[in-house]
Every structure is written in structure tokens, then in C-alpha cells.
Design a protein around this motif. Structure first.
Motif, PDB file in Angstrom:
ATOM      1  N   LEU A 246       0.814  -1.226   0.000  1.00  0.00           N
ATOM      2  CA  LEU A 246       0.000   0.000   0.000  1.00  0.00           C
ATOM      3  C   LEU A 246       0.844   1.271   0.000  1.00  0.00           C
ATOM      4  N   GLY A 247       2.056   1.174  -0.497  1.00  0.00           N
ATOM      5  CA  GLY A 247       2.903   2.358  -0.614  1.00  0.00           C
ATOM      6  C   GLY A 247       3.559   2.813   0.674  1.00  0.00           C
ATOM      7  N   TYR A 248       3.469   2.027   1.738  1.00  0.00           N
ATOM      8  CA  TYR A 248       4.086   2.437   3.007  1.00  0.00           C
ATOM      9  C   TYR A 248       5.603   2.343   2.926  1.00  0.00           C
TER      10      TYR A 248
ATOM     11  N   LEU B 217      11.325 -10.204  13.464  1.00  0.00           N
ATOM     12  CA  LEU B 217      11.326 -10.317  12.003  1.00  0.00           C
ATOM     13  C   LEU B 217      10.036  -9.800  11.388  1.00  0.00           C
ATOM     14  N   GLN B 218       8.936  -9.917  12.096  1.00  0.00           N
ATOM     15  CA  GLN B 218       7.686  -9.376  11.571  1.00  0.00           C
ATOM     16  C   GLN B 218       7.812  -7.871  11.361  1.00  0.00           C
ATOM     17  N   GLY B 219       8.368  -7.174  12.359  1.00  0.00           N
ATOM     18  CA  GLY B 219       8.561  -5.737  12.215  1.00  0.00           C
ATOM     19  C   GLY B 219       9.625  -5.389  11.191  1.00  0.00           C
ATOM     20  N   GLN B 220      10.724  -6.150  11.188  1.00  0.00           N
ATOM     21  CA  GLN B 220      11.819  -5.886  10.253  1.00  0.00           C
ATOM     22  C   GLN B 220      11.357  -6.049   8.808  1.00  0.00           C
ATOM     23  N   ARG B 221      10.586  -7.091   8.530  1.00  0.00           N
ATOM     24  CA  ARG B 221      10.121  -7.347   7.169  1.00  0.00           C
ATOM     25  C   ARG B 221       9.049  -6.337   6.756  1.00  0.00           C
ATOM     26  N   ALA B 222       8.243  -5.888   7.720  1.00  0.00           N
ATOM     27  CA  ALA B 222       7.277  -4.832   7.416  1.00  0.00           C
ATOM     28  C   ALA B 222       8.008  -3.538   7.066  1.00  0.00           C
ATOM     29  N   TYR B 223       9.017  -3.204   7.859  1.00  0.00           N
ATOM     30  CA  TYR B 223       9.775  -1.970   7.652  1.00  0.00           C
ATOM     31  C   TYR B 223      10.541  -2.005   6.329  1.00  0.00           C
ATOM     32  N   ALA B 224      10.890  -3.209   5.866  1.00  0.00           N
ATOM     33  CA  ALA B 224      11.627  -3.365   4.606  1.00  0.00           C
ATOM     34  C   ALA B 224      10.707  -3.381   3.389  1.00  0.00           C
ATOM     35  N   GLY B 225       9.422  -3.115   3.578  1.00  0.00           N
ATOM     36  CA  GLY B 225       8.504  -3.065   2.442  1.00  0.00           C
ATOM     37  C   GLY B 225       7.427  -4.124   2.477  1.00  0.00           C
ATOM     38  N   HIS B 226       7.153  -4.657   3.667  1.00  0.00           N
ATOM     39  CA  HIS B 226       6.125  -5.686   3.860  1.00  0.00           C
ATOM     40  C   HIS B 226       6.408  -6.930   3.020  1.00  0.00           C
ATOM     41  N   LYS B 227       7.576  -7.510   3.285  1.00  0.00           N
ATOM     42  CA  LYS B 227       7.928  -8.794   2.685  1.00  0.00           C
ATOM     43  C   LYS B 227       7.051  -9.879   3.308  1.00  0.00           C
ATOM     44  N   LYS B 228       6.741 -10.882   2.533  1.00  0.00           N
ATOM     45  CA  LYS B 228       5.749 -11.876   2.943  1.00  0.00           C
ATOM     46  C   LYS B 228       6.135 -12.555   4.257  1.00  0.00           C
ATOM     47  N   TYR B 229       5.185 -12.563   5.179  1.00  0.00           N
ATOM     48  CA  TYR B 229       5.362 -13.137   6.511  1.00  0.00           C
ATOM     49  C   TYR B 229       4.078 -13.886   6.846  1.00  0.00           C
ATOM     50  N   ILE B 230       4.166 -15.205   6.928  1.00  0.00           N
ATOM     51  CA  ILE B 230       2.981 -16.024   7.196  1.00  0.00           C
ATOM     52  C   ILE B 230       2.828 -16.214   8.702  1.00  0.00           C
TER      53      ILE B 230
ATOM     54  N   PRO C  23       5.145  -1.290  12.791  1.00  0.00           N
ATOM     55  CA  PRO C  23       5.731   0.056  12.671  1.00  0.00           C
ATOM     56  C   PRO C  23       4.817   1.128  12.082  1.00  0.00           C
ATOM     57  N   ILE C  24       3.600   0.770  11.665  1.00  0.00           N
ATOM     58  CA  ILE C  24       2.655   1.764  11.144  1.00  0.00           C
ATOM     59  C   ILE C  24       1.721   2.184  12.284  1.00  0.00           C
ATOM     60  N   PRO C  25       1.456   3.478  12.498  1.00  0.00           N
ATOM     61  CA  PRO C  25       1.776   4.625  11.637  1.00  0.00           C
ATOM     62  C   PRO C  25       2.984   5.447  12.095  1.00  0.00           C
ATOM     63  N   GLU C  26       3.542   5.146  13.279  1.00  0.00           N
ATOM     64  CA  GLU C  26       4.589   6.024  13.803  1.00  0.00           C
ATOM     65  C   GLU C  26       5.857   6.019  12.956  1.00  0.00           C
ATOM     66  N   CYS C  27       6.237   4.857  12.406  1.00  0.00           N
ATOM     67  CA  CYS C  27       7.531   4.734  11.730  1.00  0.00           C
ATOM     68  C   CYS C  27       7.428   4.530  10.226  1.00  0.00           C
ATOM     69  N   MET C  28       6.214   4.383   9.709  1.00  0.00           N
ATOM     70  CA  MET C  28       6.020   4.229   8.270  1.00  0.00           C
ATOM     71  C   MET C  28       4.820   5.058   7.842  1.00  0.00           C
ATOM     72  N   CYS C  29       4.901   5.610   6.645  1.00  0.00           N
ATOM     73  CA  CYS C  29       3.786   6.391   6.127  1.00  0.00           C
ATOM     74  C   CYS C  29       3.706   6.194   4.617  1.00  0.00           C
ATOM     75  N   ASN C  30       2.550   6.488   4.052  1.00  0.00           N
ATOM     76  CA  ASN C  30       2.373   6.279   2.613  1.00  0.00           C
ATOM     77  C   ASN C  30       2.063   7.566   1.873  1.00  0.00           C
ATOM     78  N   ASN C  31       2.603   8.685   2.379  1.00  0.00           N
ATOM     79  CA  ASN C  31       2.530   9.933   1.617  1.00  0.00           C
ATOM     80  C   ASN C  31       3.881  10.614   1.692  1.00  0.00           C
ATOM     81  N   SER C  32       4.252  11.324   0.636  1.00  0.00           N
ATOM     82  CA  SER C  32       5.600  11.877   0.503  1.00  0.00           C
ATOM     83  C   SER C  32       5.908  12.923   1.556  1.00  0.00           C
TER      84      SER C  32
END
Length: 565
Positions: A151-153, A488-501, A552-561
Motif C-alpha cells: 500500500l505504498g508504506y 522479524l515481523q517488524g523488520q520485514r514490514a519496515y523493509a517493504g512488507h515482505k511476505k510473513y505467514i 511500525p505503522i503509523p509512527e515509523c512508516m507512512c504512505n505519503n511523501s
């Protein structure tokens, strides 16, 4: 002065393979290679004569044939990459003997790393490789490797003006020092180090490099700089908290005020009211056992600081990082890979109050040890094993992991890296996984001879290597919750939401127990249960008490420039 005319015949030479020459008669060669000089008047007539000549067509066909032979002899397509980053590397599914204790290995010469020999699993067949990205066509078609929509985060750590204004005075302070002792395994220590930095910021104190308590279970005596890159840690946090390697001479004789009774989830106001006067008076404060002591609900700037420590400052030491990256590259050399964190060690079964299900003997062993040491049971001691299982409180065993992966569409040729300690029952406990997914490896399988020796008997080093290879995987799945899975859940989210089951154990296990359910229907149900559990963006504020380093959303990641730093 006019040039003299030279009426002598000129010879033209054409270089052709000897095989062609030997197949032609001398008269044919002579007629092909010798041609008299023609006057300009007869040029048009000569062209038509030559065009109609069989010799002309023979010569044309000869040239086409020669060009075709050269094309076949030097057919090199520069667009086709090597199927591996190690051109001489061949890998195959582990071939297990009857006792599952050995794998067929072969030592092959390789011009790869260290210029030495690479020990690899034998491979007699490689998948067809696509020209686009080095992955086989079947792998590219598999939905299993598809990544969730992020979602552009993107990371955004823009601190407030007030935070930046107070930073100058905090990093220049030379009077107050916070010392901390962190305990547990490597991932548990990471969490406590993150909170130690935030507490130092709350108190306006410098942080002495955290002391890693010797683990009584593994006997690991590693120091902070053995596991993490200390200079990088200091540099990244230079504008937030001053990090010092030791107490200065002015405070070295000061007896630190030791605090052991920090409550769970303490707020910044509680920390200031409890510790600020004491550290101002004594100059040094010592804290122990910080696990889950700091509240997960903090002001936005402190949440951003947590992310900055976890995702930027805490980088592994160069030797660990180098080896971890090498093993990850070897896993990826033949395509995408899945990383599993398998929690099947003996102490895990004891602490969770669950049974491994390997055999009656193993179940009885775990039950007896739990009776002898009831303090090891983590929580809900009044629940039976069956109740715990259905409540989703037990780790998945190898058979359950296998069924889940198959239902989610993991291809049989999927390369799988399994992280974790030695499972109870040895590698035989992993037999169900090996049978369905033979390309199953751990760090011992991937490492070259001698590569792991510097880290022998160092549990924190081994956990760090598992962390690196798992973080770089295309898909990650833990068999049970825990500090590594959460990190790893947070790390992979912060890296662009890599797949985590995230296994939906509570809802899926009743279907696992229903033996009458057709496989197609079972697979459909399992996929439906996990449609929203594949690492999609999820807001931390959706539920109270969530850790920002996990969400990490919304404090550390956002989807607007506008929010990007």
C-alpha cells in the motif's frame, strides 16, 4: 603522370574450413576463386550472366552454409545469466539415509569464495531458468512467492521540532549515566537494548554500552561488540542519546543505584518520577531485567526512536553479517526461498506445556520433566495439553508445518531454510518436512568446512546468523510465536512488507484433526483462513499494547511523501 596499366590476372583469396575444401573438386575451386577482370562496358551484361550461372548460386549457398556453421560453433547468448551466482555450484535435495543422519555430499572445485573448494549437495538436474530473473518458470508461476501489497508504506522517521531542540542538551550531558544488564537469548536482548536507549532518552542520560548477561542455559559469554557493530550503533544514535563504552573517570568510583523492581509496561512519567531524582543525585543508575518493562504505548517521538534503534542502529558485527549474507546468497543462488523458524527444542516443549507428538517415549519424557520443574511452565498451568493445543498455544510440529505449507501452495521444489536449535528427537523429527520438501537446509548444511568454527558454542552468534538468513528470505513463517518471530515481523514490514505467514493455529487446528475432510476442501479452508495473515500492512493502533517494532505503522512508516524524512 599516368599510372601504367597492369593486365596481369589478380588472385582473390577466401578463407574456408578444410572440410569444405576437401569436399570440392579442384576444377570447382578454380572456377570459384579465379575470375578475369572485366571491362566497364560489359559490367551489366556480366552481372546478368553471373546471376544466371549455377556457380553463382553454389557460391551463395556456400557462404550461407559457412555462416550457419560459425553460428552453431559460437552460440553464446549474453542475455542468459548463470543459474547460480556460483557458476560451478551445484546443489540438490538432501538425500537422506534410513537413519536420516547423513546426506550425500560431494566436494567440487569452485572458483567462488576464498578460491577454495566448495562442499555442496550433489545435483543431477537443474530447473529451467528464465532469462528475466534467474528463477525457474514454474517458480515464477507459483502464487506462493507472491508478495503482499504494501500500500505504498515506506519508512519515515521525522522527529518533532521539540524533540530535535532538546537533543542538543541531552547528548552534551556529562553528569548522568545509565547502565543496563540485559538477559535472555539474542533476540530477547535486542528488545531490551531498544528499551534501554529509550529509557536513557527519557532520563536525559548517557547510555553505557549494555552488558550482556551470561546465559546460564547456553553458557554464552559474548559481549555487545561481539554481536553488534558498536561504532555503527554509536554513530546512528549520535543525535538522540550519547553512547559511551564505559563510565568516565569522574564516575568510575561511584556506587550505582541499582533498581530491580521496574514494573511491567512502565510509562515515561513513571520512569521520571521513580528514577530522575536518584540519577541526578548519584550520577549513575543501574537497571536489570528490562524485558517488557517499558510501555508499548509511548509518545510518537519515542516510538520513532524505538524504530531507529531496532531497524537502523542494531546492526550485526561484520564477521556475523558477512557469513549470514553468504549463507543467504547460497540459498538464493537457485531462486526464491522460504525461511522457517522451527520451535521444536526440548525446553520449548517443556515451557509451553505441550507434547511433541513424536512417540509415547518422548511425550512421557517431557511430561516427567515438567512435573519435576513446574516453574518452567510459562503460563496457564491449569490447562490440559489438549486445551492448549486447541487454543493455539502450542508450537506446530513438523507434520503440521508440512500440511500448512502444502495447503498454502508451497511448491514441492521450494528451497527452505530452517532456523532454530536442534529439535527434540534430532533431525528425524523433521522427517515429514524432508519427505515433502527435500530441499531443506540449515546453516550447518550451507556452511563450508570451517566457516562456523569461530562461532562454535556461541548461541548468540548462531541466532544472529539465523536472523540474517531469515530476514533476507522471500517468505518467512514461524512455527510458534517468540522474540525472533516478532522482531522479524517488524523488520520485514519496515523493509517493504515482505511476505510473513502468521499461522492461524486456533482456527486451523480443528480442520487438521478432521481426517474426513477432502484434501482440496482442506486446502481451500486453510488458504481462506490465512488470506489476511501474509504480512499485509497493519496499524499498531488497531489494538492496545502493540509493540511498534512489530507493527511500525503509523509512527515509523507512512504512505505519503510529506511524511518521509
Amino acid at each position: 603522370m599516368a599510372k601504367p596499366k597492369n593486365n596481369a590476372k589478380k588472385l582473390s583469396y577466401i578463407s574456408v574450413p578444410s572440410q569444405i575444401i576437401s569436399s570440392l573438386s579442384s576444377s570447382s575451386l578454380q572456377s570459384l576463386l579465379l575470375s578475369p577482370k572485366k571491362s566497364s562496358k560489359n559490367r551489366l551484361y556480366s552481372f546478368f550472366t553471373t546471376y544466371r550461372s549455377p556457380r553463382f548460386w553454389f557460391f551463395t549457398l556456400f557462404l550461407f552454409g559457412l555462416f550457419g556453421m560459425m553460428k552453431l560453433g559460437f552460440n553464446v547468448d549474453p542475455l542468459v545469466p548463470f543459474p547460480s551466482s556460483y557458476p560451478c555450484f551445484t546443489g540438490q535435495s538432501p538425500v537422506l539415509s534410513s537413519d536420516r543422519s547423513s546426506k550425500l555430499r560431494t566436494t567440487i572445485a569452485s572458483s567462488g569464495e576464498n578460491g577454495g573448494k566448495m562442499e555442496a549437495l550433489t545435483d543431477l538436474s537443474l530447473p529451467r531458468v528464465s532469462k528475466s530473473n534467474g528463477y525457474s518458470e514454474d517458480e515464477q508461476k507459483s502464487e506462493f512467492w507472491k508478495q503482499p501489497d504494501g500500500l505504498g508504506y515506506k519508512p519515515c522517521l521525522s522527529f518533532s521540532r521539540e524533540y530535535k531542540k532538546t537533543s542538543g542538551g541531552i547528548v552534551k550531558n556529562r553528569r548522568k549515566y545509565l547502565m543496563v544488564v540485559v538477559s535472555g537469548g539474542m533476540n530477547q536482548q535486542r528488545n531490551q537494548i531498544v528499551d534501554a536507549v529509550v529509557i536513557a532518552r527519557i532520563l536525559g542520560a548517557a547510555l553505557v554500552v549494555p552488558v550482556l548477561q551470561v546465559n546460564v542455559i547456553w553458557g554464552d559469554e559474548s559481549e555487545f561488540s561481539d554481536i553488534f557493530d558498536l561504532e555503527h550503533f554509536k554513530k546512528v544514535l549520535a543525535d538522540d542519546v550519547r553512547i559511551v563504552s564505559s563510565l568516565p573517570s569522574t564516575h568510575i568510583m561511584t556506587r550505582p543505584v541499582e533498581e530491580k523492581r521496574t514494573p511491567l509496561h512502565a510509562s515515561p512519567n513513571w520512569i521520571r518520577s521513580r528514577y530522575l531524582k536518584r540519577i541526578n543525585r548519584e550520577g549513575v543508575l543501574l537497571l536489570r531485567g528490562l524485558d517488557s518493562r517499558l510501555s508499548n504505548d509511548l509518545p510518537s517521538d519515542l516510538q520513532k526512536l524505538r524504530c531507529k534503534v531496532a531497524f537502523h542502529a542494531l546492526r550485526f558485527a561484520p564477521p556475523i553479517l558477512e557469513l549470514g549474507n553468504k549463507l543467504a546468497d547460497r540459498m538464493r543462488s537457485k531462486g526464491p526461498y522460504l525461511a522457517l523458524h522451527l520451535r521444536m527444542e526440548k525446553d520449548v516443549w517443556v515451557r509451553t506445556g505441550c507434547l511433541p507428538g513424536l512417540s509415547h517415549e518422548y511425550d512421557e519424557m517431557i511430561s516427567n520433566e515438567r512435573k519435576q520443574r513446574p516453574e518452567l511452565l510459562t503460563a496457564r498451568s491449569n490447562m490440559t495439553y489438549h486445551d492448549r493445543k486447541l487454543a493455539g498455544l502450542c508450537p506446530l510440529n513438523a507434520l503440521e508445518v508440512t500440511r500448512l505449507l502444502k495447503a498454502l501452495g508451497a511448491p514441492k521444489n521450494a528451497r527452505i531454510y530452517w532456523a532454530g536449535g536442534q529439535p527434540l528427537g534430532g533431525k528425524e523429527a523433521l522427517d515429514p518436512l524432508f519427505r515433502e520438501f527435500p530441499d531443506l537446509y540449515n546453516k550447518e548444511d550451507l556452511a563450508l568446512p570451517g566457516e562456523l568454527e569461530p562461532f562454535a558454542n556461541r548461541a548468540s552468534f548462531m541466532a544472529a546468523i539465523d536472523y540474517i538468513v531469515s530476514e533476507k528470505s522471500d517468505v518467512f513463517m514461524p512455527s510458534h510465536g517468540g522474540n525472533m518471530g516478532h522482531a522479524l515481523q517488524g523488520q520485514r514490514a519496515y523493509a517493504g512488507h515482505k511476505k510473513y505467514i502468521t499461522p492461524n493455529k486456533r482456527q486451523m487446528l480443528p480442520h487438521f484433526l478432521n481426517s474426513s475432510l477432502p484434501e482440496a476442501e482442506f486446502n481451500s479452508i486453510i488458504k481462506s483462513l490465512h488470506r489476511e495473515s501474509l504480512g499485509q500492512p497493519e496499524l499498531r493502533i488497531g489494538k492496545a499494547g502493540r509493540d511498534v517494532t512489530k507493527y511500525p505503522i503509523p509512527e515509523c512508516m507512512c504512505n505519503n511523501s510529506r511524511g518521509h524524512s
